[in-house]
Design a protein around this motif. Sequence first.
Motif, PDB file in Angstrom:
ATOM      1  N   LYS A 321       2.767 -10.219  -0.127  1.00 48.34           N
ATOM      2  CA  LYS A 321       1.933 -11.034   0.763  1.00 48.34           C
ATOM      3  C   LYS A 321       1.515 -12.323   0.065  1.00 48.34           C
ATOM      4  O   LYS A 321       1.480 -12.393  -1.172  1.00 48.34           O
ATOM      5  N   SER A 322       1.184 -13.314   0.841  1.00 42.86           N
ATOM      6  CA  SER A 322       0.702 -14.588   0.299  1.00 42.86           C
ATOM      7  C   SER A 322      -0.605 -14.357  -0.459  1.00 42.86           C
ATOM      8  O   SER A 322      -1.444 -13.555  -0.031  1.00 42.86           O
ATOM      9  N   ILE A 323      -0.812 -15.085  -1.540  1.00 42.66           N
ATOM     10  CA  ILE A 323      -2.056 -14.915  -2.308  1.00 42.66           C
ATOM     11  C   ILE A 323      -3.252 -15.485  -1.543  1.00 42.66           C
ATOM     12  O   ILE A 323      -4.389 -15.209  -1.863  1.00 42.66           O
ATOM     13  N   ASN A 324      -2.998 -16.265  -0.514  1.00 41.65           N
ATOM     14  CA  ASN A 324      -4.093 -16.868   0.245  1.00 41.65           C
ATOM     15  C   ASN A 324      -4.470 -16.082   1.502  1.00 41.65           C
ATOM     16  O   ASN A 324      -5.293 -16.527   2.293  1.00 41.65           O
ATOM     17  N   THR A 325      -3.836 -14.947   1.701  1.00 41.94           N
ATOM     18  CA  THR A 325      -4.034 -14.210   2.953  1.00 41.94           C
ATOM     19  C   THR A 325      -4.406 -12.757   2.688  1.00 41.94           C
ATOM     20  O   THR A 325      -3.730 -12.077   1.911  1.00 41.94           O
ATOM     21  N   ARG A 326      -5.489 -12.303   3.335  1.00 44.28           N
ATOM     22  CA  ARG A 326      -5.837 -10.873   3.276  1.00 44.28           C
ATOM     23  C   ARG A 326      -4.939 -10.158   4.281  1.00 44.28           C
ATOM     24  O   ARG A 326      -4.688 -10.684   5.361  1.00 44.28           O
ATOM     25  N   PHE A 327      -4.488  -8.976   3.930  1.00 49.78           N
ATOM     26  CA  PHE A 327      -3.569  -8.241   4.801  1.00 49.78           C
ATOM     27  C   PHE A 327      -4.124  -6.822   4.988  1.00 49.78           C
ATOM     28  O   PHE A 327      -4.218  -6.074   4.018  1.00 49.78           O
ATOM     29  N   PHE A 328      -4.538  -6.523   6.223  1.00 46.64           N
ATOM     30  CA  PHE A 328      -5.112  -5.204   6.512  1.00 46.64           C
ATOM     31  C   PHE A 328      -4.270  -4.464   7.540  1.00 46.64           C
ATOM     32  O   PHE A 328      -3.783  -5.065   8.501  1.00 46.64           O
ATOM     33  N   VAL A 329      -4.144  -3.163   7.330  1.00 43.88           N
ATOM     34  CA  VAL A 329      -3.441  -2.307   8.291  1.00 43.88           C
ATOM     35  C   VAL A 329      -4.350  -1.117   8.607  1.00 43.88           C
ATOM     36  O   VAL A 329      -4.758  -0.393   7.706  1.00 43.88           O
ATOM     37  N   ALA A 330      -4.692  -0.940   9.886  1.00 46.24           N
ATOM     38  CA  ALA A 330      -5.513   0.209  10.302  1.00 46.24           C
ATOM     39  C   ALA A 330      -4.714   1.025  11.312  1.00 46.24           C
ATOM     40  O   ALA A 330      -4.730   0.734  12.511  1.00 46.24           O
ATOM     41  N   PRO A 331      -3.961   2.042  10.840  1.00 44.75           N
ATOM     42  CA  PRO A 331      -3.125   2.842  11.759  1.00 44.75           C
ATOM     43  C   PRO A 331      -3.965   3.364  12.941  1.00 44.75           C
ATOM     44  O   PRO A 331      -5.121   3.745  12.756  1.00 44.75           O
ATOM     45  N   ASP A 351       2.877  -1.739  -0.940  1.00 43.68           N
ATOM     46  CA  ASP A 351       3.587  -2.460  -2.012  1.00 43.68           C
ATOM     47  C   ASP A 351       3.591  -3.960  -1.742  1.00 43.68           C
ATOM     48  O   ASP A 351       3.604  -4.776  -2.663  1.00 43.68           O
ATOM     49  N   ALA A 352       3.589  -4.329  -0.470  1.00 43.89           N
ATOM     50  CA  ALA A 352       3.581  -5.754  -0.114  1.00 43.89           C
ATOM     51  C   ALA A 352       2.178  -6.345  -0.228  1.00 43.89           C
ATOM     52  O   ALA A 352       1.992  -7.548  -0.043  1.00 43.89           O
ATOM     53  N   GLY A 353       1.193  -5.494  -0.498  1.00 44.29           N
ATOM     54  CA  GLY A 353      -0.165  -6.010  -0.691  1.00 44.29           C
ATOM     55  C   GLY A 353      -1.120  -5.688   0.430  1.00 44.29           C
ATOM     56  O   GLY A 353      -2.262  -6.157   0.428  1.00 44.29           O
ATOM     57  N   ALA A 354      -0.673  -4.871   1.407  1.00 42.24           N
ATOM     58  CA  ALA A 354      -1.573  -4.524   2.513  1.00 42.24           C
ATOM     59  C   ALA A 354      -2.606  -3.514   2.052  1.00 42.24           C
ATOM     60  O   ALA A 354      -2.307  -2.644   1.236  1.00 42.24           O
ATOM     61  N   LYS A 355      -3.804  -3.636   2.577  1.00 38.59           N
ATOM     62  CA  LYS A 355      -4.816  -2.619   2.343  1.00 38.59           C
ATOM     63  C   LYS A 355      -4.892  -1.760   3.594  1.00 38.59           C
ATOM     64  O   LYS A 355      -5.066  -2.284   4.699  1.00 38.59           O
ATOM     65  N   ILE A 356      -4.748  -0.440   3.416  1.00 38.37           N
ATOM     66  CA  ILE A 356      -4.805   0.472   4.564  1.00 38.37           C
ATOM     67  C   ILE A 356      -6.270   0.800   4.847  1.00 38.37           C
ATOM     68  O   ILE A 356      -6.997   1.256   3.959  1.00 38.37           O
ATOM     69  N   LEU A 357      -6.699   0.558   6.072  1.00 42.19           N
ATOM     70  CA  LEU A 357      -8.090   0.820   6.467  1.00 42.19           C
ATOM     71  C   LEU A 357      -8.163   2.108   7.291  1.00 42.19           C
ATOM     72  O   LEU A 357      -7.168   2.541   7.866  1.00 42.19           O
ATOM     73  N   GLY A 362     -12.403  -1.142  14.691  1.00 46.49           N
ATOM     74  CA  GLY A 362     -12.571  -2.036  13.558  1.00 46.49           C
ATOM     75  C   GLY A 362     -12.439  -3.522  13.818  1.00 46.49           C
ATOM     76  O   GLY A 362     -13.171  -4.107  14.607  1.00 46.49           O
ATOM     77  N   GLY A 363     -11.466  -4.125  13.144  1.00 44.57           N
ATOM     78  CA  GLY A 363     -11.314  -5.580  13.164  1.00 44.57           C
ATOM     79  C   GLY A 363     -11.154  -6.176  14.548  1.00 44.57           C
ATOM     80  O   GLY A 363     -11.523  -7.329  14.778  1.00 44.57           O
ATOM     81  N   CYS A 364     -10.609  -5.417  15.477  1.00 43.18           N
ATOM     82  CA  CYS A 364     -10.393  -5.930  16.839  1.00 43.18           C
ATOM     83  C   CYS A 364     -11.715  -6.307  17.495  1.00 43.18           C
ATOM     84  O   CYS A 364     -11.776  -7.240  18.291  1.00 43.18           O
ATOM     85  N   ILE A 365     -12.771  -5.556  17.169  1.00 38.42           N
ATOM     86  CA  ILE A 365     -14.082  -5.853  17.750  1.00 38.42           C
ATOM     87  C   ILE A 365     -15.051  -6.399  16.694  1.00 38.42           C
ATOM     88  O   ILE A 365     -16.267  -6.336  16.841  1.00 38.42           O
ATOM     89  N   GLU A 369     -14.138  -4.068   7.427  1.00 38.86           N
ATOM     90  CA  GLU A 369     -13.636  -4.982   6.413  1.00 38.86           C
ATOM     91  C   GLU A 369     -12.771  -6.106   6.987  1.00 38.86           C
ATOM     92  O   GLU A 369     -12.658  -7.175   6.400  1.00 38.86           O
ATOM     93  N   ALA A 370     -12.142  -5.852   8.149  1.00 38.26           N
ATOM     94  CA  ALA A 370     -11.242  -6.857   8.720  1.00 38.26           C
ATOM     95  C   ALA A 370     -11.964  -7.830   9.653  1.00 38.26           C
ATOM     96  O   ALA A 370     -11.315  -8.581  10.382  1.00 38.26           O
ATOM     97  N   ARG A 371     -13.308  -7.816   9.654  1.00 37.34           N
ATOM     98  CA  ARG A 371     -14.028  -8.826  10.420  1.00 37.34           C
ATOM     99  C   ARG A 371     -13.736 -10.186   9.802  1.00 37.34           C
ATOM    100  O   ARG A 371     -13.779 -10.344   8.575  1.00 37.34           O
ATOM    101  N   LEU A 372     -13.416 -11.159  10.626  1.00 32.16           N
ATOM    102  CA  LEU A 372     -13.114 -12.502  10.116  1.00 32.16           C
ATOM    103  C   LEU A 372     -14.369 -13.138   9.516  1.00 32.16           C
ATOM    104  O   LEU A 372     -15.479 -12.897   9.992  1.00 32.16           O
ATOM    105  N   ASP A 373     -14.192 -13.942   8.471  1.00 29.81           N
ATOM    106  CA  ASP A 373     -15.317 -14.651   7.848  1.00 29.81           C
ATOM    107  C   ASP A 373     -15.657 -15.904   8.657  1.00 29.81           C
ATOM    108  O   ASP A 373     -14.870 -16.344   9.488  1.00 29.81           O
ATOM    109  N   GLU A 374     -16.794 -16.496   8.354  1.00 28.35           N
ATOM    110  CA  GLU A 374     -17.185 -17.777   8.947  1.00 28.35           C
ATOM    111  C   GLU A 374     -16.061 -18.798   8.742  1.00 28.35           C
ATOM    112  O   GLU A 374     -15.566 -18.960   7.621  1.00 28.35           O
TER     113      GLU A 374
END
Lengths: 421, 166
Positions: A321-331, A351-357, A362-365, A369-374
């Motif tokens: 994954k890009s070093i500038n991008t957070r990558f979250f996966v919530a099955p 392995d690609a750098g995703a964090k499994i939540l 979650g992030g959809c609402i 952790e996947a809430r977008l920052d300001e």
Amino acid sequence: MMSMTLSEKIIAKAAGAESVSPGEIVVCAVDLAMMHDSSGPRRAGKYLDELGVPIWDKDKLVIITDHYVNDPDPGSVRTQEITHQWVADKGIENFYPEQGICHVILPEKGHIKPGLFCVGADSHSTTAGAYGAFMVGVGATEMTGVLATGEIWVRVPETLRINVTGRLSPGVAAKDVILKLCGQIGVMGANYMAVEYGGDAVKAMTMDERMTLTNMAAELGAKTGIIAPDAVTVETLADYGADNVDVEAWQGDDDAKVARTIDINGAGLAPQVAAPSNPENAADVAASAGTKVGQAYLGACTGAKLDDLRMAAQIVKGRQKSINTRFFVAPATHRIRDIAAKEGILKILEDAGAKILPTGCGGCIGLGEARLDEGMTGISSTNRNFVGRAGPATSKLYLGSAYSVAAAAITGKITDPRELL
Amino acid sequence: MSNIQGNAHVYGDNIDTDQLAPIKSYMNMEPEEGCKFCLEPLDPDFAGAVKDGDIFVAGNNMGIGSSREQAPMFLKMLGIRAVLAKSFSRIFYRNTLNFGLPALVCAETDKISKGDVLSIDPLAGTVENLSTHETLACQPLPEHLLTMIADGGLLAHLEKKLKKSA
């Protein structure tokens, strides 16, 4: 006998009528009601108790927790306590706490099958239509009426038929079809209507992919989305343990009247991305390609089913994954997580750098952790990108397929996923 | 059911539930506090400006989005007594009526400006703009919904109905 669409046949059965036609208001008997921890016991349950009447048929009620789960916030914990207590008090057996997102759990646990008339206290309840059921979303007060009486009034919707021709190209998914439609007819393009999807591209889709189409019928303003059941439906439902699946009885008549038919050229469809802050801002990925994203999120009932995870894995395999991008996966459910683990997909993503939540809305609402920052820009495989939904009002959200989200995670910017296939 | 008279708060198309009820407004907050955040992302001054008896006016697809009924609940708690729109998103429409708050489809909401004084007859489906002296037509509500609104919403209606059958 009058010709009817699939939706009309299900409503007629539920209303005890020989036939129904669009515009008619009928009272339907509910085969299945679903509510979650947000709309359920703490609201509809409380209202029902205030009315002082019992649940009309507790075997027809399913309760799933997915909104305020895995959250230490005292309000969230209190909501879970209320939910568990109410379920225990009422002796409800169909209870699935923290096992996955309601719209994906419901079929997975064998509750959905063709011909059922269902209501859910959540707007994306339309998802179950992928299995040939008719399911509408309602609010908690409306659900209280269902819990008390087992009935609900319905205005018979007109049917909008979507015919997706050809076969989707590699790197193009059901999500691109529905985003294309959002862009084409807008978020009220199917207001009050039943959207019935068909055509060769839909017939070739897995149930996971079909669920993406019916899930986001909500984003077209539709009352529901529905797909006629076939061999794929039967096979998947057999896997989920649903019995007595009748496919023959639940097909629309060929000559049934529909309000409108829209053809989508599946073979010529490019990946679609919806720009902030409305799903109808969808266009070919080229229009937003190059936009930098601080977060890529694979989640929700819309975009974290097994096939979504498989698509993402196809893109990120052997990449970082890009070093500038957070990558979250919530099955979307534990079952999906477990199969993804077994298939080696979770490892590829991690392995690609995703964090499994943990699983959940979650992030959809805008929770967890996947809430977008300001001020952050993100891309998600979720369903809505309204201002303030997935993060603070200063954040911006793009919507795309699992392929597109995975591609953006790798490059750090919105990218045509076909370049990484 | 008597006429509703109040000041118009006028907004555009696609007023969504994430704006009407941002998640922070109901997740860990009592409605009395949460309603102060109603429409905050779009217009932070809205909640403070509403007076009891006022009328919410919108364009197309009012209430699009989630099924969260805090959206109409907050409007009602702030003092809104009727919602007029060119068209409604279906779940919001039902939720609003279920709270006993008349939701009326009015094709001519463009003829209403912020602060206009409106008088609405929900039974007849007419809106009088007392500021411009125009009468606007609304679609009348189906009869079974008028009964429910007159009872004060779905729960009050059910209570009455269940008592009658008991």
